[in-house]
Design a protein around this motif. Structure first.
Motif, PDB file in Angstrom:
ATOM      1  N   GLU A1339       0.833  -1.214   0.000  1.00  0.00           N
ATOM      2  CA  GLU A1339       0.000   0.000   0.000  1.00  0.00           C
ATOM      3  C   GLU A1339       0.863   1.257   0.000  1.00  0.00           C
ATOM      4  O   GLU A1339       0.380   2.339  -0.356  1.00  0.00           O
ATOM      5  CB  GLU A1339      -0.915   0.021   1.225  1.00  0.00           C
ATOM      6  CG  GLU A1339      -1.944  -1.117   1.257  1.00  0.00           C
ATOM      7  CD  GLU A1339      -3.106  -0.877   0.319  1.00  0.00           C
ATOM      8  OE1 GLU A1339      -4.180  -0.489   0.786  1.00  0.00           O
ATOM      9  OE2 GLU A1339      -2.940  -1.064  -0.909  1.00  0.00           O
ATOM     10  N   THR A1340       2.116   1.117   0.454  1.00  0.00           N
ATOM     11  CA  THR A1340       3.090   2.227   0.430  1.00  0.00           C
ATOM     12  C   THR A1340       4.436   1.630   0.055  1.00  0.00           C
ATOM     13  O   THR A1340       4.578   0.413  -0.092  1.00  0.00           O
ATOM     14  CB  THR A1340       3.223   2.880   1.825  1.00  0.00           C
ATOM     15  OG1 THR A1340       3.693   1.875   2.757  1.00  0.00           O
ATOM     16  CG2 THR A1340       1.893   3.422   2.318  1.00  0.00           C
ATOM     17  N   LYS A1341       5.442   2.463  -0.069  1.00  0.00           N
ATOM     18  CA  LYS A1341       6.806   1.965  -0.257  1.00  0.00           C
ATOM     19  C   LYS A1341       7.233   1.283   1.040  1.00  0.00           C
ATOM     20  O   LYS A1341       7.008   1.815   2.126  1.00  0.00           O
ATOM     21  CB  LYS A1341       7.738   3.122  -0.601  1.00  0.00           C
ATOM     22  CG  LYS A1341       9.145   2.697  -0.953  1.00  0.00           C
ATOM     23  CD  LYS A1341       9.912   3.792  -1.689  1.00  0.00           C
ATOM     24  CE  LYS A1341      10.224   4.964  -0.775  1.00  0.00           C
ATOM     25  NZ  LYS A1341      11.058   5.975  -1.455  1.00  0.00           N
ATOM     26  N   VAL A1342       7.839   0.084   0.935  1.00  0.00           N
ATOM     27  CA  VAL A1342       8.136  -0.723   2.123  1.00  0.00           C
ATOM     28  C   VAL A1342       9.593  -1.146   2.108  1.00  0.00           C
ATOM     29  O   VAL A1342      10.129  -1.565   1.066  1.00  0.00           O
ATOM     30  CB  VAL A1342       7.249  -1.994   2.158  1.00  0.00           C
ATOM     31  CG1 VAL A1342       7.549  -2.813   3.404  1.00  0.00           C
ATOM     32  CG2 VAL A1342       5.784  -1.625   2.115  1.00  0.00           C
ATOM     33  N   LYS A1343      10.237  -1.063   3.283  1.00  0.00           N
ATOM     34  CA  LYS A1343      11.615  -1.568   3.434  1.00  0.00           C
ATOM     35  C   LYS A1343      11.558  -2.982   3.999  1.00  0.00           C
ATOM     36  O   LYS A1343      11.051  -3.216   5.087  1.00  0.00           O
ATOM     37  CB  LYS A1343      12.415  -0.669   4.365  1.00  0.00           C
ATOM     38  CG  LYS A1343      13.909  -0.946   4.349  1.00  0.00           C
ATOM     39  CD  LYS A1343      14.674   0.109   5.149  1.00  0.00           C
ATOM     40  CE  LYS A1343      16.169  -0.031   4.950  1.00  0.00           C
ATOM     41  NZ  LYS A1343      16.719  -1.304   5.312  1.00  0.00           N
ATOM     42  N   LEU A1344      12.036  -3.933   3.200  1.00  0.00           N
ATOM     43  CA  LEU A1344      12.088  -5.330   3.634  1.00  0.00           C
ATOM     44  C   LEU A1344      13.559  -5.712   3.729  1.00  0.00           C
ATOM     45  O   LEU A1344      14.223  -5.961   2.708  1.00  0.00           O
ATOM     46  CB  LEU A1344      11.364  -6.242   2.639  1.00  0.00           C
ATOM     47  CG  LEU A1344       9.863  -6.007   2.451  1.00  0.00           C
ATOM     48  CD1 LEU A1344       9.296  -6.968   1.409  1.00  0.00           C
ATOM     49  CD2 LEU A1344       9.108  -6.164   3.764  1.00  0.00           C
ATOM     50  N   GLY A1345      14.086  -5.735   4.962  1.00  0.00           N
ATOM     51  CA  GLY A1345      15.516  -5.994   5.130  1.00  0.00           C
ATOM     52  C   GLY A1345      16.303  -4.896   4.455  1.00  0.00           C
ATOM     53  O   GLY A1345      16.084  -3.705   4.687  1.00  0.00           O
ATOM     54  N   GLU A1346      17.204  -5.285   3.548  1.00  0.00           N
ATOM     55  CA  GLU A1346      18.049  -4.294   2.864  1.00  0.00           C
ATOM     56  C   GLU A1346      17.394  -3.757   1.590  1.00  0.00           C
ATOM     57  O   GLU A1346      17.969  -2.934   0.885  1.00  0.00           O
ATOM     58  CB  GLU A1346      19.392  -4.939   2.492  1.00  0.00           C
ATOM     59  CG  GLU A1346      19.227  -6.163   1.586  1.00  0.00           C
ATOM     60  CD  GLU A1346      20.530  -6.922   1.383  1.00  0.00           C
ATOM     61  OE1 GLU A1346      21.454  -6.315   0.806  1.00  0.00           O
ATOM     62  OE2 GLU A1346      20.598  -8.100   1.788  1.00  0.00           O
ATOM     63  N   TYR A1347      16.211  -4.251   1.274  1.00  0.00           N
ATOM     64  CA  TYR A1347      15.591  -3.895  -0.009  1.00  0.00           C
ATOM     65  C   TYR A1347      14.440  -2.915   0.184  1.00  0.00           C
ATOM     66  O   TYR A1347      13.778  -2.895   1.233  1.00  0.00           O
ATOM     67  CB  TYR A1347      15.064  -5.149  -0.707  1.00  0.00           C
ATOM     68  CG  TYR A1347      16.118  -6.219  -0.871  1.00  0.00           C
ATOM     69  CD1 TYR A1347      17.241  -5.999  -1.669  1.00  0.00           C
ATOM     70  CD2 TYR A1347      16.000  -7.444  -0.210  1.00  0.00           C
ATOM     71  CE1 TYR A1347      18.225  -6.977  -1.811  1.00  0.00           C
ATOM     72  CE2 TYR A1347      16.969  -8.423  -0.344  1.00  0.00           C
ATOM     73  CZ  TYR A1347      18.087  -8.190  -1.143  1.00  0.00           C
ATOM     74  OH  TYR A1347      19.040  -9.148  -1.281  1.00  0.00           O
ATOM     75  N   ILE A1348      14.201  -2.113  -0.849  1.00  0.00           N
ATOM     76  CA  ILE A1348      13.062  -1.195  -0.871  1.00  0.00           C
ATOM     77  C   ILE A1348      12.075  -1.708  -1.922  1.00  0.00           C
ATOM     78  O   ILE A1348      12.413  -1.836  -3.099  1.00  0.00           O
ATOM     79  CB  ILE A1348      13.485   0.240  -1.242  1.00  0.00           C
ATOM     80  CG1 ILE A1348      14.526   0.770  -0.257  1.00  0.00           C
ATOM     81  CG2 ILE A1348      12.256   1.164  -1.310  1.00  0.00           C
ATOM     82  CD1 ILE A1348      13.983   0.997   1.141  1.00  0.00           C
ATOM     83  N   VAL A1349      10.862  -1.973  -1.474  1.00  0.00           N
ATOM     84  CA  VAL A1349       9.824  -2.469  -2.389  1.00  0.00           C
ATOM     85  C   VAL A1349       8.836  -1.333  -2.632  1.00  0.00           C
ATOM     86  O   VAL A1349       8.229  -0.834  -1.681  1.00  0.00           O
ATOM     87  CB  VAL A1349       9.101  -3.690  -1.792  1.00  0.00           C
ATOM     88  CG1 VAL A1349       8.004  -4.169  -2.732  1.00  0.00           C
ATOM     89  CG2 VAL A1349      10.095  -4.813  -1.518  1.00  0.00           C
ATOM     90  N   PRO A1350       8.656  -0.907  -3.917  1.00  0.00           N
ATOM     91  CA  PRO A1350       7.783   0.243  -4.199  1.00  0.00           C
ATOM     92  C   PRO A1350       6.306  -0.052  -3.902  1.00  0.00           C
ATOM     93  O   PRO A1350       5.889  -1.204  -3.802  1.00  0.00           O
ATOM     94  CB  PRO A1350       7.987   0.475  -5.700  1.00  0.00           C
ATOM     95  CG  PRO A1350       9.197  -0.308  -6.088  1.00  0.00           C
ATOM     96  CD  PRO A1350       9.308  -1.441  -5.114  1.00  0.00           C
ATOM     97  N   LYS A1351       5.543   1.031  -3.829  1.00  0.00           N
ATOM     98  CA  LYS A1351       4.093   0.931  -3.690  1.00  0.00           C
ATOM     99  C   LYS A1351       3.508   0.170  -4.889  1.00  0.00           C
ATOM    100  O   LYS A1351       4.014   0.244  -5.987  1.00  0.00           O
ATOM    101  CB  LYS A1351       3.495   2.333  -3.602  1.00  0.00           C
ATOM    102  CG  LYS A1351       1.978   2.372  -3.421  1.00  0.00           C
ATOM    103  CD  LYS A1351       1.479   3.810  -3.340  1.00  0.00           C
ATOM    104  CE  LYS A1351      -0.042   3.857  -3.201  1.00  0.00           C
ATOM    105  NZ  LYS A1351      -0.564   5.227  -3.140  1.00  0.00           N
ATOM    106  N   ASN A1352       2.424  -0.580  -4.623  1.00  0.00           N
ATOM    107  CA  ASN A1352       1.684  -1.337  -5.657  1.00  0.00           C
ATOM    108  C   ASN A1352       2.448  -2.536  -6.215  1.00  0.00           C
ATOM    109  O   ASN A1352       2.116  -3.044  -7.274  1.00  0.00           O
ATOM    110  CB  ASN A1352       1.238  -0.428  -6.806  1.00  0.00           C
ATOM    111  CG  ASN A1352       0.143   0.524  -6.380  1.00  0.00           C
ATOM    112  OD1 ASN A1352      -0.650   0.210  -5.496  1.00  0.00           O
ATOM    113  ND2 ASN A1352       0.117   1.721  -6.970  1.00  0.00           N
TER     114      ASN A1352
END
Length: 1462
Positions: A1339-1352
């Motif tokens: 639903e938003t930009k998310v930080k998963l560990g060392e990675y950034i996962v964009p919205k959607n």
């Protein structure tokens, strides 16, 4: 009485002769009332035969024989008997005897109502379906029909203003007539203020009366020339009027077309186009006859139903008001009632159905006639017996209808009974192939008339309601003439063949050393034992007389072998002595039959021909050399199918297979094609080969009484001669042309003809034997695969593995595909092309065991009987290819229980070519195309026609569509050119962002990683994660997805970033649900979502609520146990998955609605199974529109359309439940206290937050998510327990500790059984229902560990991979419930290595109910029954099919055995 006296004097001799000859046959007819001499039961009928026959059936039974003059008639008066006639014996009982009155119609021989159900009849029915009753055609012309109704309304308004009385029946007739004429001719043919309505009323009335009147000429055909009652003369006048009127319509239209004026586009235009094409022999005579039929059948009956419906509504004002209220909901802004919507109004349709039930237009239907001898239960109906189905009696029988004489439309709201011929207690339009084709139009016409009458007007009767006359006048065809052909033939034989009776007496001493057999009649021997299907009759006789049995057919003594051991004795141990042939008289029509390899003796000449065949046709090297030619044939076939697919044309698979087989043979022999795939008769070959296969295999009196050969009494040799002469001329042409080529020094072709010319032989036998049998096997294989989609998919998957880089199927590799070959072998076992092989003849006296067979004894090997013998085959009538996997059985003549090609020296030499041809055809059909049948699978006609080959009685016709996976890939290739710009643009802009995403496999341009997924994405993703890590990025078209494949990665998403990752990407298929934006599974976790979840938790899954409704669920299980006990008594196998689905469905429906919604013995479980299966498949299927959203409006794979049909069905059903409950509440009746009551209360209290739309959508969600997953888990749990008897015993022992005194398993106690729950948990681990869970979205930009996962970004949690990862589970692929006894692992989403229900806020809310339902089902199955599998445990198919849920590929079927009798 004077007439009877005259008849008596002229018919007395015939009566007693036929009575004496017919006595033995009548003993096998159904019982019936005794009749008077000559006239039989005529006086029993009275003025209302339908009522008289109904009363007689109460005494004599549901199947009753009466005699009307010289006509034997069987009357059917119960649904079961009607089903037997109209469904199981549909083809055999589809004939008509044409009444004498009908012969007054000049074109009666092409009238669809009266002609035999032959090819011409099919052409006319096809024209009807295409140009009149097809949905599209009806919709196209609905504007014309609406204008008719508008004119009717104007007439009624004028009558209302003038206070004039209206004859509703006459008006309805005029409207029906104009509806029909507008559909056909685009014009009115009558006015509403005309007294006789243009002459039509009188003509139709006359014909309906005279066609249905008792006619003495029909029951005593000798009187037909006299027309004693003047009936034919009256009919001729009316038919002549019709003929003149219709001729005028046609001539007028032809002039219009010649003037190049715009077309009308109505049915007449379409039929004239069809007649000009001349493709199907459809001409002006057909058009005229069809228009007469339509004006007759389509007006009086519709008007009659409308008049009766209005009668009943005027007698029942509350029903009138209810119809009006319902109609008002679909009235357009212009005040018009929309035809398309009116047919979906449930109460109006219930009124019309009830009218048709109580006031049948055609009470005895149009009588049928048996086309052959037919066995109905214990009775045998001879050929040409008239059959009357008393549909009126069945529709008023109190055994099937409550208060049958009361007009009560509500009865049709409570069930799914319709008038399409599947519910035999209600068949107003008949059933089977003779069912009225105009149902769709009649339904629209009557619905629109009744709705218009009711909605627009009140009606004032000229008298009190109770004075309405409810009497009716009977006028429907009763009597038919039936020639006694069989008995006449016997009389002739008796006179001409007395000499053989003497020979029979002389030959008795010789028969003493022969095998036993049934006693035969003088002269004809055992002919009457044979019937229309000799292979079946002989199989039954062998059960009584033994595996080696003697029968006598006329003067021919024949020995029948019916077991593998006896077949081995004949075909192997005494091969040479039994290798002769009795040449049928039909074969002697072949000029060179004395050189035909199939028929000549096994002498030196025969060996020379066989050597040539083996060398130049069936040798491995020769077959490989000509492989490319055969591949070209298949390429041509595929091109034809692709063209058919584009045109959406149905394909006759048998006819196409014949053309392909013919071209395969001709290319092998002649290096050329002989047939085009769009040719109707395929160059004449089809007709010639069909003729020869039929006449060579047909019973021929000249074969059993050789003295009659010169007479050719049945014209068989003459038919054969014409076909053989045609083939002879064609093959002569091939040979002459090739000889000229050779003389011209043209390069050799190197094919079989070149080689055979060196031997100076031709190859006619090959075209006969090598085409029909191959195409027949192909057609039957495709029939079975289309009836068994899981097998179809398995063949496709297997073929996929050997497809070459060029997309071609490699012929050589097909022979090594075990499942494909198993399917072909199983087809050849169950649908043997030549059931009795080609009969042999003893060349010398032969000793078989204790018996001695004289020289020249005919020998029949019943290969069909052996291939269906339960002593050698388990479940022999079931199509089960698995039986051929791993057992080494082949068709090379060494396994005598399976000899489709024979055995010994007379074995068919073409096996290698036949196997290649059939394999390549079936593989190509399955791999390249999906197939859509024109009817439901259960309507598939599986009947056969006996001849030399056993042919399908009805051609297999289906519409090809490109294989969805292939179509998707081809479509992607096309999309490439249109979306390349967007790809390059967004790829450039997105590069910086992707550097911070998790790693993943490189993808192709446009499509990304699509090709990496394969048919089982959960397995493919698990393999990829081993290389790219536990958090992996893949790209599916324009959709970026992150895949989590370890518990830690899953925890990061579903717990630590639960809120940010709680969104959904809604599949395009789901948008077909009208209210998907209120579905708890798909909407964002906002305030609305929390309201719905709160309602769920409060009214469904709360412990107190579940306990309150426990007894209802217990009743469901009791019903299931009763069904299983009944199945056990009948020794019937049970589909455990289907039963579990029904139980889960009833558990859910009782929790929600306090009622069952299905019965356990229903095949499709009330429609729910199909709807749920469809939605689970399409919601989980790869959809190109999901990965390229720009394509969503196109719905390129038709997925949204399929989903919409299923969702609409659910919407209607759930709306019905809610509506019924609201009416119940308004009536102040006691509450049920179930979930629906609670939800309705909640919606009344919180109308702005929670309304009826939320309730409807929630019920759909529950029926979908709460049934398939629970039944799937139950089925897998039972699979594992049946494979592990020690675990089964341990569960039973544990359950026994909590069984109550009444023998019931208590739901509350079952929740505390540790081993049972370990079994269920282990099932959910190893066979996860939803392997990738339902995908999430950020639903938003998310930080998963060392990675950034964009919205959607889409997020997939591979719960399947986690549950099988050896880092977290010991021996992860082993079923080991004990692992759950050692720790506190549960499925509540806190242990991330085990997430069958997900975790976090999106976790499945139904865990408590699912836990109870599955536990109670498994415990009940295990405790109360032992189970017998139909195969060895090691043969259990453990494959699955990927969709939104992971289903068993093969249903789990087993036979229950009560525990206390095991």
């Amino acid at each position: 009485m004077e007439l009877l006296f005259l008849l008596l004097s002229s018919f007395l001799f015939i009566l007693f002769l036929l009575h004496a000859l017919d006595r033995h046959r009548r003993r096998r007819l159904p019982p019936g009332p005794s009749g008077l001499p000559i006239i039989g039961n005529l006086l029993d009928l009275g003025p209302n035969p339908h009522e008289s026959l109904a009363k007689l059936s109460q005494k004599h039974g549901p199947l009753m024989t009466i005699r009307l003059g010289s006509i034997t008639t069987v009357v059917v008066s119960s649904p079961e008997a009607a089903r037997e006639i109209l469904q199981r014996n549909d083809e055999a009982c589809s004939g008509r005897v044409v009444p004498d009155a009908v012969t007054a119609l000049e074109h009666h021989d092409v009238a669809v109502l009266w002609i035999s159900a032959n090819e011409e009849w099919r052409t006319i029915r096809k024209a009807l379906n295409t140009y009149l009753t097809h949905q599209h055609k009806l919709d196209t012309l609905c504007g014309l029909r609406q204008s008719v109704v508008d004119e009717m309304l104007e007439f009624l308004r004028e009558s209302g203003r003038k206070k004039e009385v209206v004859d509703v029946g006459k008006l309805a007739f005029a409207v029906a007539l104009n509806q029909m004429s507008n559909t056909i001719l685009s014009q009115n043919v009558t006015r509403y203020d005309s007294d006789d309505i243009g002459g039509f009323k009188e003509a139709v009335r006359t014909l309906m009366v005279v066609d249905g009147k008792f006619n003495i000429a029909d029951i005593f055909p000798v009187l037909k020339p006299l027309d004693p009652q003047n009936i034919r003369r009256q009919a001729k006048a009316a038919y002549g009027w019709f003929d003149k009127v219709i001729d005028g319509f046609i001539n007028e239209r032809l002039k219009h077309r010649e003037s190049k004026l715009p077309r009308f586009g109505d049915m007449l235009d379409s039929m004239l186009d069809c007649s000009e094409d001349k493709e199907d022999g459809f001409n002006r005579r057909h058009i005229k006859a069809l228009l007469v039929d339509l004006f007759l059948a389509g007006t009086e009956t519709s008007a009659n139903s409308t008049e009766w419906a209005m009668t009943e509504l005027l007698l029942n004002p509350h029903m009138f008001s209810r119809v009006r209220q319902e109609v008002s909901t679909i009235v357009g802004k212009d005040g018009n009632i929309e035809e398309a919507k009116v047919i979906n109004l449930p109460y109006l349709q219930a009124v019309i159905k009830e009218t048709m039930r109580l006031h049948f237009s055609v009470p005895l239907l149009v009588p049928h006639k048996t086309e052959t001898d037919v066995k109905i239960g214990e009775y045998v109906l001879p050929k040409n017996t008239q059959i009357m189905v008393n549909a009126w009696a069945m529709a008023r029988d109190p055994r099937y209808w409550e208060n049958p004489l009361t007009f009560m439309p509500e009865r049709f709201l409570e069930n799914k009974i319709d008038y399409r011929g599947q519910h035999f207690e209600f068949i107003p339009f008949g059933s089977g192939r003779r069912m009225c084709p105009g149902i769709a139009l009649a339904r629209r016409v009557v619905s629109l008339m009744v709705a218009s009458f009711v909605y627009h007007f009140d009606w004032k009767l000229p008298h009190a309601n109770e004075e309405i006359d409810m009497n009716c006048i009977f006028g429907i065809t009763l009597l038919r003439a039936t020639p006694l052909e069989t008995m006449e033939l016997l009389v002739l034989l008796l006179a001409s063949l007395a000499f053989f009776f003497f020979l029979h007496a002389l030959g008795l001493y010789r028969k003493r050393g022969m095998p036993p057999g049934p006693a035969g009649l003088p002269i004809i021997g055992n002919l009457l034992h044979i019937g229309s299907k000799p292979h079946e009759s002989l199989a039954k006789l062998s059960q009584k007389y033994g595996p080696l049995m003697t029968i006598r057919l006329g003067s021919i003594t024949t020995v029948v072998a019916s077991t593998p051991d006896v077949a081995r004795e004949v075909l192997q141990l005494n091969d040479e002595a039994c290798s002769g042939r009795n040449i049928p008289d039909a074969v002697t029509a072949l000029e060179n039959h004395d050189a035909a390899v199939l028929w000549i003796s096994t002498n030196e000449e025969w060996r020379t021909i066989r050597r040539a065949l083996n060398t130049y046709l069936t040798h491995q090297h020769k077959l490989d050399t000509l492989r490319d030619l055969r591949q070209n044939v298949v390429d041509g076939m595929l091109e034809f199918l692709r063209e058919s697919e584009k045109k959406k044309m149905a394909v006759d698979i048998g006819k196409l297979a014949f053309a392909v087989a013919l071209n395969q043979i001709s290319n092998t022999c002649l290096s050329k094609d002989l047939a085009s795939y769009d040719s109707d008769d395929i160059g004449g070959f089809k007709n010639a080969v069909k003729t020869l296969m039929e006449v060579d295999g047909k019973f021929n009196v000249a074969d059993i009484f050789p003295v009659l050969k010169p007479l050719d009494p049945q014209n068989i040799r003459r038919q054969a001669k014409a076909a053989y002469a045609w083939l002879d001329e064609v093959t002569d042409g091939f040979i002459s042309e090739r000889i000229r080529d050779r003389e011209s020094q043209v390069p050799r072709f190197g094919d079989m003809l070149d080689s055979l010319l060196d031997y100076s032989e031709d190859d006619e036998d090959l075209f006969i034997a090598g085409t029909e049998t191959s195409s027949n096997s192909t057609e039957w294989t495709m029939t079975e695969l289309l009836l068994n989609p899981d097998m179809f998919s398995r063949v496709r998957e297997e073929v996929y593995a050997i497809v070459g880089d060029n997309g071609e199927i490699q012929e050589a590799k097909l022979l090594d595909l075990p499942y494909l070959q198993a399917c072909i072998k199983e087809t050849m076992r169950l649908h043997l092309s030549v059931p009795l092989l080609v009969p042999h003849k003893t060349e010398t006296e032969v000793k078989l065991g204790e018996y001695t067979l004289p020289k020249n004894t005919s020998i029949i090997v019943n290969a069909w009987g052996m291939a269906r013998d339960p002593r050698y085959w388990e479940n022999p009538l079931m199509f089960k290819p698995e039986r051929f996997l791993g057992n080494g059985l082949d068709f090379k003549g060494q396994h005598f229980e399976f000899i489709p090609f024979g055995s010994g020296r007379r074995m068919c030499p073409g096996i290698p070519l036949a196997v290649r041809v059939v394999s390549l055809m079936v593989a190509s059909f399955v791999y390249h195309f999906d197939w859509k049948l024109p009817h439901a699978k259960e309507d598939m006609d599986m009947n056969v026609i006996f001849g030399l080959a056993l042919l399908r009685a009805t051609p297999l016709v289906a519409t090809p569509t490109l294989n969805k996976e292939k179509k998707a890939m081809e479509f992607l290739f096309l999309v490439l050119s249109t979306v390349i710009f967007f790809f390059l643009l967004f790829q450039g802009l997105d590069l910086h962002r992707k550097r911070r995403m998790p790693p993943g496999p490189a993808g192709l341009p446009i499509i990304g990683n699509l090709l990496d997924l394969g048919p089982k994405p959960h397995e493919s993703l698990a393999k990829l994660s081993k290389k790219h890590g536990p958090l992996m990025t893949i790209r599916l078209g324009s959709i970026t997805s992150v895949v989590a494949s370890t518990p830690d990665a899953a925890r990061e998403i579903l717990q630590r970033n639960d809120e940010a990752c709680s969104g959904r990407l809604i599949p395009d298929a789901v948008t077909a649900l009208d209210n998907h934006d209120a579905a708890v599974l798909w909407i964002p976790p906002n305030e609305e979502w929390r309201t719905i979840r709160k309602a769920l938790n409060t009214y469904l899954t709360h412990q107190h609520k579940l306990d309150t409704l426990r007894d209802l669920r217990q009743n469901v299980v009791e019903g299931m146990l009763d069904f299983l006990r009944d199945s056990s008594r009948k020794n019937e196998a049970v589909d455990i998955g289907k039963l579990a689905f029904a139980v889960a469905l009833n558990q859910m429906s009782n929790t929600c609605l306090s009622q069952n919604v299905t019965s356990y013995d229903s095949d499709d479980i009330g429609g729910f199974k199909t709807a749920v299966k469809t939605l689970m498949e399409v919601d989980g299927k790869f959809n190109i529109a999901d990965i390229f959203p720009v394509l969503k409006p196109l719905d390129p794979q038709n997925i949204r359309r399929q989903a919409k049909a299923a969702y609409d069905w659910f919407d209607t059903v759930t709306e019905g439940f809610i509506k019924e409950r609201l009416e119940h509440r308004e009536s102040k009746l006691p509450r049920f206290g179930d979930m629906l009551d609670s939800l309705l209360d909640y919606s009344e209290e919180n109308e702005t937050e929670f309304n009826l739309i939320h309730i409807k959508t929630l019920l759909v969600d529950l029926f979908l998510a709460g049934t398939e997953t629970s039944s799937n888990t139950t089925e897998w749990a039972m699979t594992e327990l049946l494979l592990n008897p020690d675990m089964f015993s341990r569960v039973r022992q544990e359950v026994s500790t909590i069984v109550g005194k009444d023998g019931k398993i208590e739901e509350a106690k079952i929740l505390n059984l540790p081993y049972l729950h370990a079994v269920i948990k282990e099932t959910m681990r190893l066979h996860l229902s939803v392997p990738l869970l339902v995908p999430h979205k950020t639903e938003t930009k998310v930080k998963l560990g060392e990675y950034i996962v964009p919205k959607n970004t889409q997020i997939l949690v591979n719960a399947w991979a986690i549950a099988r990862d050896p880092r977290y589970w010991e021996n992860p692929t082993t079923f080991k419930p004990e692992r759950f006894l050692k720790d506190e692992l549960d499925y509540k989403g806190q242990h991330f290595k085990y997430l069958p229900f997900g975790s976090g806020r999106r976790m499945c809310p139904g865990i408590p109910l699912a836990h109870r339902v599955v536990s109670l089902m498994v415990a009940s199955f295990v405790y109360h029954f032992d189970w017998k599998l139909p195969h060895a445990r090691e043969e259990m198919d453990m494959n699955d099919i990927f969709g939104l849920t992971l289903l068993r590929a093969t249903p789990l079927v087993a036979t229950p055995i009560p525990m206390n009798t095991s």
